[in-house]
Motif scaffolding. Structure first.
Motif, PDB file in Angstrom:
ATOM      1  N   GLU A  89       0.870  -1.269   0.048  1.00 32.96           N
ATOM      2  CA  GLU A  89       0.007   0.059   0.099  1.00 32.96           C
ATOM      3  C   GLU A  89       0.841   1.349   0.206  1.00 32.96           C
ATOM      4  N   SER A  90       2.038   1.006   0.390  1.00 37.93           N
ATOM      5  CA  SER A  90       2.943   2.572   0.565  1.00 37.93           C
ATOM      6  C   SER A  90       3.079   2.830  -0.878  1.00 37.93           C
ATOM      7  N   GLN A  91       3.651   1.793  -1.579  1.00 37.34           N
ATOM      8  CA  GLN A  91       3.847   2.125  -3.036  1.00 37.34           C
ATOM      9  C   GLN A  91       2.344   2.555  -3.892  1.00 37.34           C
ATOM     10  N   GLN A  92       1.511   2.014  -3.571  1.00 35.81           N
ATOM     11  CA  GLN A  92       0.179   2.480  -4.001  1.00 35.81           C
ATOM     12  C   GLN A  92       0.097   3.901  -3.803  1.00 35.81           C
ATOM     13  N   LYS A  93       0.329   4.407  -2.621  1.00 30.66           N
ATOM     14  CA  LYS A  93      -0.026   5.644  -2.220  1.00 30.66           C
ATOM     15  C   LYS A  93       0.990   6.386  -3.256  1.00 30.66           C
ATOM     16  N   LEU A  94       2.038   6.073  -2.940  1.00 34.77           N
ATOM     17  CA  LEU A  94       3.254   7.045  -3.835  1.00 34.77           C
ATOM     18  C   LEU A  94       2.626   7.162  -5.382  1.00 34.77           C
ATOM     19  N   VAL A  95       2.398   6.326  -5.920  1.00 34.52           N
ATOM     20  CA  VAL A  95       2.016   6.367  -7.478  1.00 34.52           C
ATOM     21  C   VAL A  95       0.636   7.090  -7.487  1.00 34.52           C
ATOM     22  N   GLU A  96      -0.168   6.981  -6.514  1.00 38.14           N
ATOM     23  CA  GLU A  96      -1.566   7.627  -6.580  1.00 38.14           C
ATOM     24  C   GLU A  96      -1.096   9.166  -6.277  1.00 38.14           C
ATOM     25  N   ASP A  97      -0.534   9.367  -5.478  1.00 36.78           N
ATOM     26  CA  ASP A  97       0.068  10.892  -5.200  1.00 36.78           C
ATOM     27  C   ASP A  97       0.620  11.586  -6.147  1.00 36.78           C
ATOM     28  N   TYR A  98       1.656  10.693  -6.806  1.00 40.71           N
ATOM     29  CA  TYR A  98       2.450  11.162  -7.907  1.00 40.71           C
ATOM     30  C   TYR A  98       1.478  11.706  -9.256  1.00 40.71           C
ATOM     31  N   ASN A 126      -7.816  14.551 -20.117  1.00 40.88           N
ATOM     32  CA  ASN A 126      -8.903  13.439 -19.702  1.00 40.88           C
ATOM     33  C   ASN A 126      -7.679  12.224 -19.370  1.00 40.88           C
ATOM     34  N   ILE A 127      -6.925  12.146 -18.372  1.00 40.15           N
ATOM     35  CA  ILE A 127      -5.974  11.248 -18.048  1.00 40.15           C
ATOM     36  C   ILE A 127      -6.710  10.346 -17.054  1.00 40.15           C
ATOM     37  N   GLY A 128      -6.756   8.875 -17.489  1.00 36.34           N
ATOM     38  CA  GLY A 128      -7.542   8.060 -16.453  1.00 36.34           C
ATOM     39  C   GLY A 128      -6.355   7.276 -15.680  1.00 36.34           C
ATOM     40  N   VAL A 129      -6.912   6.974 -14.249  1.00 38.97           N
ATOM     41  CA  VAL A 129      -5.908   6.493 -13.327  1.00 38.97           C
ATOM     42  C   VAL A 129      -6.768   5.375 -12.617  1.00 38.97           C
ATOM     43  N   PHE A 130      -6.489   4.194 -12.511  1.00 38.86           N
ATOM     44  CA  PHE A 130      -7.489   3.109 -12.206  1.00 38.86           C
ATOM     45  C   PHE A 130      -6.860   2.244 -11.262  1.00 38.86           C
ATOM     46  N   PRO A 144      -8.841  -7.079  -7.059  1.00 36.88           N
ATOM     47  CA  PRO A 144      -7.466  -7.449  -7.139  1.00 36.88           C
ATOM     48  C   PRO A 144      -7.364  -8.621  -6.470  1.00 36.88           C
ATOM     49  N   ASP A 145      -6.340  -9.632  -7.141  1.00 36.15           N
ATOM     50  CA  ASP A 145      -5.770 -10.733  -6.614  1.00 36.15           C
ATOM     51  C   ASP A 145      -4.343 -10.456  -5.844  1.00 36.15           C
ATOM     52  N   GLY A 146      -4.697  -9.904  -4.449  1.00 33.59           N
ATOM     53  CA  GLY A 146      -3.753  -9.367  -3.666  1.00 33.59           C
ATOM     54  C   GLY A 146      -3.631  -7.880  -3.681  1.00 33.59           C
ATOM     55  N   GLN A 147      -2.308  -7.249  -3.774  1.00 34.08           N
ATOM     56  CA  GLN A 147      -2.036  -6.061  -3.956  1.00 34.08           C
ATOM     57  C   GLN A 147      -2.483  -5.510  -5.314  1.00 34.08           C
ATOM     58  N   THR A 148      -3.437  -4.569  -5.533  1.00 31.96           N
ATOM     59  CA  THR A 148      -3.704  -3.902  -6.659  1.00 31.96           C
ATOM     60  C   THR A 148      -2.794  -3.298  -7.661  1.00 31.96           C
ATOM     61  N   LYS A 149      -2.901  -3.541  -8.916  1.00 29.50           N
ATOM     62  CA  LYS A 149      -2.090  -2.916  -9.703  1.00 29.50           C
ATOM     63  C   LYS A 149      -2.767  -1.520  -9.953  1.00 29.50           C
ATOM     64  N   ILE A 150      -2.029  -0.405 -10.503  1.00 31.48           N
ATOM     65  CA  ILE A 150      -2.482   0.771 -11.185  1.00 31.48           C
ATOM     66  C   ILE A 150      -2.276   0.855 -12.552  1.00 31.48           C
ATOM     67  N   LEU A 184     -11.245  -5.574 -14.898  1.00 33.31           N
ATOM     68  CA  LEU A 184     -12.372  -4.663 -14.396  1.00 33.31           C
ATOM     69  C   LEU A 184     -11.628  -3.797 -13.513  1.00 33.31           C
ATOM     70  N   LEU A 185     -12.014  -2.447 -13.507  1.00 32.61           N
ATOM     71  CA  LEU A 185     -11.353  -1.364 -13.188  1.00 32.61           C
ATOM     72  C   LEU A 185     -12.305  -0.343 -12.523  1.00 32.61           C
ATOM     73  N   GLN A 186     -11.755   0.373 -11.339  1.00 34.13           N
ATOM     74  CA  GLN A 186     -12.405   1.611 -10.799  1.00 34.13           C
ATOM     75  C   GLN A 186     -11.602   2.682 -10.801  1.00 34.13           C
ATOM     76  N   PRO A 187     -12.041   3.932 -10.952  1.00 32.74           N
ATOM     77  CA  PRO A 187     -11.367   5.102 -11.244  1.00 32.74           C
ATOM     78  C   PRO A 187     -10.781   5.655  -9.908  1.00 32.74           C
ATOM     79  N   LEU A 188      -9.715   6.065  -9.659  1.00 34.48           N
ATOM     80  CA  LEU A 188      -9.066   6.819  -8.474  1.00 34.48           C
ATOM     81  C   LEU A 188      -9.674   8.182  -8.357  1.00 34.48           C
TER      82      LEU A 188
END
Length: 263
Positions: free
Chosen positions: A47-56, A72-76, A81-87, A254-258
């Motif tokens: 989750e630490s990596q996930q937060k870094l990428v989301e904040d970036y 119109n940039i999409g981030v999802f 997820p099967d374990g830690q999500t990908k972005i 299947l994705l959900q937007p941030l």
């Protein structure tokens, strides 16, 4: 001609041959208005990596890319997820030239460098991500620009069709563009976001597209309607368009937007 001169000339000729098609494509894209898309997949371990990428993306990448003309940039994240999500990040470019020069422009943007410092300068012992998988896509002729769905709670489906040969891939493109498959998606309310042919990336040859639904029940209902649609049945009944000939593997994600996502 001396050997050294011959070798040097051969290398330069080869380099020119590889660059010229890109230059031609870039010029063509500007003339026709066809978009290009970079589709990134961030492989994360926690989750630490996930937060870094989301904040970036929220604080640095999206504002900087918007300023450079990529709207119109999409981030999802993955819906299940099967374990830690990908972005997943979808970045549109108005031309190939814009894609080829974007990194150089970002490198010279002090605000981007400051806002993205935690991500951009993360130490090797605590990286911001494990790997980035990236593909460059060219928009389909029948849908040359991204279409943005209504701003409401929804899910997205990212689909990749892999082909056994390049010729099979071209035939599937023909099916979408000329035979009317894209029109069926639009008429049935799939709200397609983009259709793209993968120019550079893994699992080539393939094409990738994104559609969107209100929820999982709506997804099931739409695909049921698609399978029974008379026009789709007519298109898919053409022998040259059979999936057995054109598609070797389908990947659906299947994705959900941030919160930061502009799609």
């Amino acid at each position: 001609m001396k050997r050294r001169s011959f070798v040097k000339a051969s290398v330069l000729t080869g380099a020119a041959a590889s660059i010229l098609p890109l230059s031609s494509m870039a010029t063509s894209a500007k003339d026709t208005g066809t978009q290009f898309y970079e589709l990134r997949t961030y492989i994360l371990k926690n989750e630490s990596q996930q937060k870094l990428v989301e904040d970036y993306f929220q604080n640095a990448a999206i504002p900087a890319l918007n300023k450079l003309g990529s709207k119109n940039i999409g981030v999802f994240t993955e819906l299940k997820p099967d374990g830690q999500t990908k972005i997943y990040a979808l970045i549109p470019f108005n031309s190939l030239a814009d894609f080829l020069t974007v990194q150089e422009k970002l490198d010279k943007d002090p605000v981007y460098q400051e806002k993205g410092a935690a991500y951009l300068t993360a130490p090797a012992i605590e990286p911001a991500y494990e790997r980035i998988e990236s593909s460059l896509l060219k928009a389909f002729a029948h849908m040359p620009k991204m279409q943005i769905p209504k701003q409401s709670p929804r899910i997205f489906e990212l689909r990749r069709y892999e082909h056994a040969t390049e010729s099979a891939g071209k035939k599937k493109l023909e099916m979408f563009n000329d035979a009317g498959e894209i029109d069926v998606f639009k008429r049935l309310g799939f709200n397609p976001v983009f259709f793209g042919e993968t120019i550079i990336g893994d699992h080539r040859p393939n094409l990738i597209y994104m559609i969107t639904f209100d929820d999982l029940d709506a997804k099931a209902a739409h695909w049921k309607a698609f399978g029974s649609d008379p026009e789709w049945k007519k298109i898919s009944s053409v022998p040259d368009y059979s999936d057995a000939k054109l598609v070797t593997h389908i990947t659906s994600t299947l994705l959900q937007p941030l919160t930061a996502s502009q799609i």
